[in-house]
Write an enzyme that holds these catalytic residues in place. Structure first.
Site, PDB file in Angstrom:
ATOM      1  N   GLU A 154       0.592  -1.634   4.789  1.00  0.00           N
ATOM      2  CA  GLU A 154       0.558  -0.981   3.374  1.00  0.00           C
ATOM      3  C   GLU A 154      -0.319   0.429   3.756  1.00  0.00           C
ATOM      4  O   GLU A 154      -1.133   0.379   4.575  1.00  0.00           O
ATOM      5  CB  GLU A 154      -0.440  -1.627   2.593  1.00  0.00           C
ATOM      6  CG  GLU A 154      -0.635  -0.890   1.103  1.00  0.00           C
ATOM      7  CD  GLU A 154      -1.642  -1.625   0.420  1.00  0.00           C
ATOM      8  OE1 GLU A 154      -1.796  -1.334  -0.999  1.00  0.00           O
ATOM      9  OE2 GLU A 154      -1.854  -2.824   0.647  1.00  0.00           O
ATOM     10  N   GLU A 255      -1.020  -3.800  -9.662  1.00  0.00           N
ATOM     11  CA  GLU A 255      -2.263  -3.971  -8.950  1.00  0.00           C
ATOM     12  C   GLU A 255      -3.038  -2.703  -9.714  1.00  0.00           C
ATOM     13  O   GLU A 255      -3.209  -1.795  -9.079  1.00  0.00           O
ATOM     14  CB  GLU A 255      -2.087  -3.561  -7.450  1.00  0.00           C
ATOM     15  CG  GLU A 255      -3.225  -4.123  -6.781  1.00  0.00           C
ATOM     16  CD  GLU A 255      -3.224  -3.522  -5.141  1.00  0.00           C
ATOM     17  OE1 GLU A 255      -3.589  -4.604  -4.519  1.00  0.00           O
ATOM     18  OE2 GLU A 255      -2.475  -2.624  -4.870  1.00  0.00           O
TER      19      GLU A 255
END
Length: 274
Positions: A154, A255
């Protein structure tokens, strides 16, 4: 357009008003059958088996699928941004956690494992940290492959993570390619977090166009504020359309911070999309 069954709730940022073991049921009550988690035990890379059993039972009781799980990443939320590139104790904790995470993932059918890179630290050169990171990511990729999962890498954002070197899509993709070259497994993939990339000022349509062939998961939050879609300025209608046109058929992780009214009240934007 992304349909509601393609969303998975990150229960490490949503439903945190509840204890961990109550969050799967809360997600189910809100209409979701999938969640993802950061590593839940920040002080225990190798938790007691009873803790793992309890989480597994909570998922089963709620009939909720765990779709993504982070490897141990230090204090998260908190000052850390991962452990795998940090020499010494943190790297050792990450390595001790690898098989624990992979085996738990296999036991609940989780197919995506996220390995956060970590911050730059004093006393170690960038080259030393990057070599350690590649070694540890290779170990994680092999463990993920053993349990039929992908390894996610990520990109974070520089304003909120100034010590992390993976703060752009191109930099994260370089790491993805390096891990796949090193292992020969081709199971490392990009986690495209549109909030982080927007915070970096990246061209989101261009990232989508250029990165989808190596992307296995997408996460969203609006910017500014990291709230639900509609609380900031990102055009999610356009972004979802671009993901669809690009052939992305994977999950989208929610998220984002729920706001003052709590997690259950933060999904109104999704109702409007149906």
């Amino acid at each position: 357009m992304v349909s509601s069954d393609r969303f998975t709730v990150n229960a490490s940022i949503l439903f945190t008003e509840l204890p961990l073991l109550e969050r799967p049921a809360a997600a189910a009550a809100a209409g979701f059958d999938k969640i993802e988690l950061w590593w839940p035990w920040v002080d225990a890379p190798v938790p007691e088996p009873s803790g793992l059993d309890a989480l597994r039972g909570a998922l089963e009781d709620a009939q909720v699928q765990l779709t993504g799980l982070n490897f141990y990443a230090g204090q998260l939320p908190g000052p850390d941004r991962g452990a795998l590139s940090v020499p010494g104790e943190e790297s050792e904790k990450f390595r001790a956690n690898i098989d624990v995470t992979a085996d738990f993932a296999r036991s609940v059918g989780c197919k995506a494992l996220n390995a956060l890179y970590g911050n730059r630290v004093e006393g170690a050169s960038e080259a030393e940290q990057d070599a350690l990171a590649l070694e540890n990511l290779g170990l994680a990729a092999r463990a993920a492959d053993r349990v039929g999962a992908v390894l996610l890498v990520e990109a974070l954002n520089a304003p909120e993570s100034p010590k992390c070197p993976l703060v752009s899509a191109p930099r994260a993709l370089e790491v993805v390619d390096a891990v796949n070259t090193a292992t020969g497994l081709d199971n490392a993939r990009f986690l495209m977090d549109l909030y982080h990339l927007s915070m970096n000022g990246e061209d989101l349509p261009a990232v989508i166009e250029n990165s989808l062939d190596r992307t296995a998961h997408v996460q969203i939050a609006d910017n500014p504020g990291r709230g639900a879609p509609g609380t900031g300025s990102l055009d999610f209608g356009d972004l979802f359309e671009r993901l669809d046109k690009g052939g992305y058929d994977g999950l989208v992780g929610l998220e984002y911070k729920p706001g003052d009214n709590g997690s259950a009240a933060s999904f109104g934007w999704l109702e409007q999309r149906k």
